[in-house]
Motif scaffolding. Structure first.
Motif, PDB file in Angstrom:
ATOM      1  N   LEU A  68       0.341  -1.136   0.113  1.00  0.00           N
ATOM      2  CA  LEU A  68       0.203  -0.374   0.375  1.00  0.00           C
ATOM      3  C   LEU A  68       0.764   1.396   0.034  1.00  0.00           C
ATOM      4  CD1 LEU A  68      -3.488  -0.554   2.853  1.00  0.00           C
ATOM      5  CD2 LEU A  68      -3.265   0.220   0.547  1.00  0.00           C
ATOM      6  N   ALA A  69       2.052   1.738   0.645  1.00  0.00           N
ATOM      7  CA  ALA A  69       2.635   2.519   0.544  1.00  0.00           C
ATOM      8  C   ALA A  69       3.035   3.246  -0.624  1.00  0.00           C
ATOM      9  CB  ALA A  69       4.312   2.453   2.120  1.00  0.00           C
ATOM     10  N   GLN A  70       3.377   1.316  -1.263  1.00  0.00           N
ATOM     11  CA  GLN A  70       4.084   1.625  -2.643  1.00  0.00           C
ATOM     12  C   GLN A  70       3.497   2.699  -3.240  1.00  0.00           C
ATOM     13  OE1 GLN A  70       5.348  -2.098  -3.005  1.00  0.00           O
ATOM     14  NE2 GLN A  70       7.426  -1.889  -3.278  1.00  0.00           N
ATOM     15  N   ARG A  71       2.138   1.993  -3.234  1.00  0.00           N
ATOM     16  CA  ARG A  71       0.859   2.560  -4.608  1.00  0.00           C
ATOM     17  C   ARG A  71       0.387   4.518  -3.968  1.00  0.00           C
ATOM     18  NH1 ARG A  71      -2.108  -1.277  -6.298  1.00  0.00           N
ATOM     19  NH2 ARG A  71      -0.808  -3.129  -6.859  1.00  0.00           N
ATOM     20  N   MET A  72       0.831   4.475  -3.000  1.00  0.00           N
ATOM     21  CA  MET A  72       0.446   6.101  -2.103  1.00  0.00           C
ATOM     22  C   MET A  72       1.429   6.825  -2.267  1.00  0.00           C
ATOM     23  SD  MET A  72      -1.199   4.652   1.596  1.00  0.00           S
ATOM     24  CE  MET A  72      -2.661   3.857   1.480  1.00  0.00           C
ATOM     25  N   ALA A  73       3.014   6.076  -3.007  1.00  0.00           N
ATOM     26  CA  ALA A  73       4.049   6.406  -3.129  1.00  0.00           C
ATOM     27  C   ALA A  73       3.823   8.248  -3.285  1.00  0.00           C
ATOM     28  CB  ALA A  73       3.506   7.354  -5.152  1.00  0.00           C
ATOM     29  N   GLY A  74       3.988   8.497  -1.906  1.00  0.00           N
ATOM     30  CA  GLY A  74       4.605   9.543  -0.963  1.00  0.00           C
ATOM     31  C   GLY A  74       3.484  10.533  -0.814  1.00  0.00           C
ATOM     32  N   ARG A  75       2.257  10.460  -0.947  1.00  0.00           N
ATOM     33  CA  ARG A  75       0.980  11.303  -1.142  1.00  0.00           C
ATOM     34  C   ARG A  75       0.474  11.158   0.192  1.00  0.00           C
ATOM     35  NH1 ARG A  75      -2.562   9.079  -5.787  1.00  0.00           N
ATOM     36  NH2 ARG A  75      -1.793   6.634  -5.482  1.00  0.00           N
ATOM     37  N   ALA A  76       1.207  10.788   0.999  1.00  0.00           N
ATOM     38  CA  ALA A  76       0.515  10.755   2.490  1.00  0.00           C
ATOM     39  C   ALA A  76       1.823  10.583   3.382  1.00  0.00           C
ATOM     40  CB  ALA A  76      -0.455   9.570   2.873  1.00  0.00           C
ATOM     41  N   HIS A  77       1.596  10.351   4.882  1.00  0.00           N
ATOM     42  CA  HIS A  77       2.656  10.040   5.539  1.00  0.00           C
ATOM     43  C   HIS A  77       1.947   9.102   6.620  1.00  0.00           C
ATOM     44  CE1 HIS A  77       4.799  14.607   6.297  1.00  0.00           C
ATOM     45  NE2 HIS A  77       3.568  15.016   5.914  1.00  0.00           N
ATOM     46  N   ILE A  78       2.929   7.832   6.291  1.00  0.00           N
ATOM     47  CA  ILE A  78       2.625   6.817   6.094  1.00  0.00           C
ATOM     48  C   ILE A  78       3.697   6.279   7.936  1.00  0.00           C
ATOM     49  CG2 ILE A  78       3.310   4.202   6.088  1.00  0.00           C
ATOM     50  CD1 ILE A  78       1.386   6.235   4.015  1.00  0.00           C
ATOM     51  N   VAL A  79       2.638   5.639   8.698  1.00  0.00           N
ATOM     52  CA  VAL A  79       2.535   4.985   9.693  1.00  0.00           C
ATOM     53  C   VAL A  79       1.925   3.534  10.048  1.00  0.00           C
ATOM     54  CG1 VAL A  79       2.391   4.584  12.730  1.00  0.00           C
ATOM     55  CG2 VAL A  79       2.233   6.762  11.535  1.00  0.00           C
ATOM     56  N   PHE A  80       3.422   2.602  10.061  1.00  0.00           N
ATOM     57  CA  PHE A  80       3.114   1.478  10.182  1.00  0.00           C
ATOM     58  C   PHE A  80       2.407   1.008  11.405  1.00  0.00           C
ATOM     59  CE2 PHE A  80       6.017   1.884   6.402  1.00  0.00           C
ATOM     60  CZ  PHE A  80       5.187   0.906   5.348  1.00  0.00           C
ATOM     61  N   ILE A  81       1.879  -0.220  11.552  1.00  0.00           N
ATOM     62  CA  ILE A  81       1.465  -0.552  12.418  1.00  0.00           C
ATOM     63  C   ILE A  81       1.222  -2.612  12.621  1.00  0.00           C
ATOM     64  CG2 ILE A  81      -1.079  -2.177  14.321  1.00  0.00           C
ATOM     65  CD1 ILE A  81      -2.461   0.762  12.571  1.00  0.00           C
ATOM     66  N   THR A  82       2.105  -2.479  13.309  1.00  0.00           N
ATOM     67  CA  THR A  82       3.106  -4.297  13.205  1.00  0.00           C
ATOM     68  C   THR A  82       2.986  -4.865  14.542  1.00  0.00           C
ATOM     69  OG1 THR A  82       5.089  -5.248  12.807  1.00  0.00           O
ATOM     70  CG2 THR A  82       5.200  -3.402  13.878  1.00  0.00           C
ATOM     71  N   ALA A  83       3.129  -6.101  14.907  1.00  0.00           N
ATOM     72  CA  ALA A  83       3.078  -7.309  15.647  1.00  0.00           C
ATOM     73  C   ALA A  83       4.261  -8.180  15.814  1.00  0.00           C
ATOM     74  CB  ALA A  83       1.603  -8.268  15.207  1.00  0.00           C
ATOM     75  N   TYR A  84       5.399  -7.790  15.142  1.00  0.00           N
ATOM     76  CA  TYR A  84       6.549  -8.079  15.018  1.00  0.00           C
ATOM     77  C   TYR A  84       7.141  -8.009  16.413  1.00  0.00           C
ATOM     78  CZ  TYR A  84       6.260  -9.007  10.060  1.00  0.00           C
ATOM     79  OH  TYR A  84       5.510  -9.943   8.659  1.00  0.00           O
ATOM     80  N   ASP A  85       8.014  -8.393  17.197  1.00  0.00           N
ATOM     81  CA  ASP A  85       8.806  -7.966  18.376  1.00  0.00           C
ATOM     82  C   ASP A  85       9.749  -7.000  17.943  1.00  0.00           C
ATOM     83  OD1 ASP A  85      10.583  -9.289  16.877  1.00  0.00           O
ATOM     84  OD2 ASP A  85      10.634 -11.600  18.025  1.00  0.00           O
TER      85      ASP A  85
END
Length: 264
Positions: A68-85
């Motif tokens: 999704l971040a690739q598709r948004m191509a820098g048009r929005a500020h991104i914050v990822f949500i993750t379950a990784y440790d």
């Protein structure tokens, strides 16, 4: 001053709603303009609303947060949500990308909100999405968290037809429908005749094992084989139905999934 808008994309309803409540507490002026249940819905809502901020779950059906971040191509500020440790989160830190860990803690979110507000106040543009960096990030996360590679896509579905267990080739499936604790497989049986079978696997789990380029969800309880669609009939008030090549029944398309069938 223009109101700041945001999109939240997470396939877990409780976490999605919890984040919305937390943001309302920490940033009352922020308007959540879209809540998405999966990647394809998030992309459609993003193109329609063009929010300034996007909170994206890393793992979602259809498209994941990285894609999704690739598709948004820098048009929005991104914050990822993750379950990784914590070890896996080094991948985010090395890429200088903002992230939140599930379940999202209020104090950690407060820090992200402060960073976002500062960027917006300074007029900083959204960082461009570097496809190579994002793909490297996804590989790092998979390796650091010990995740196994994605299982191969299903070629056959084992299902009950009466007292018989059949191996149904996925290309013979017209659509799948969730039915309580089961999933009904509508397929073409002997001689190409319409038939139905039942599996105990939930629809969501089945879709994760099918080719997303071939099978698309069109309703919260229905997914269709795109190769089985004859035509799309547009209705009133943003509704549509699908006519199938080999079956008489028509399948309703939920408003959330109409973007899949819009002409470019």
């Amino acid at each position: 001053m223009k109101q700041v808008t945001a999109l939240i994309a997470d396939d877990e309803p409780l976490l999605r709603e919890r984040l919305q409540r937390q943001l309302a507490e920490l940033w009352p002026e922020l308007r959540i303009c879209a809540l998405a249940r999966h990647g394809l819905e998030a992309l459609e809502q993003f193109e329609r609303e063009l929010p300034a901020l996007c909170f994206l779950d890393v793992h979602m059906p259809g498209l994941n947060g990285i894609e999704l971040a690739q598709r948004m191509a820098g048009r929005a500020h991104i914050v990822f949500i993750t379950a990784y440790d914590q070890y896996a989160l080094q991948a985010f830190e090395q890429g200088a990308l903002d992230y939140l860990v599930k379940p999202v803690q209020l104090e950690r979110l407060r820090l992200s909100v402060a960073r976002l507000r500062e960027r917006l106040a300074l007029g900083q543009p959204a960082a461009p999405a570097d496809p190579a960096l994002l793909q490297q990030l996804l590989r790092q996360l998979q390796g650091a968290s010990g995740m196994a590679a994605a299982p191969p896509l299903l070629r056959f579905v084992k299902a009950s037809v009466g007292a018989v267990t059949r191996l149904i080739p996925v290309q013979d499936i017209d659509y799948l429908r969730s039915d309580a604790r089961y999933t009904v497989i509508a397929w073409r049986g002997d001689g190409g005749q319409p038939a139905e079978a039942v599996v105990r696997t939930p629809l969501k789990e089945l879709l994760a094992q099918l080719d997303p380029q071939q099978f698309q969800q069109i309703h919260r309880s229905v997914a269709v084989n795109l190769a089985a669609v004859r035509q799309v009939l547009k209705g009133e008030h943003d509704t549509a139905t699908l006519q199938l090549k080999h079956r008489s029944e028509q399948l309703p398309v939920s408003r959330s999934f109409l973007g899949l069938f819009r002409a470019d």
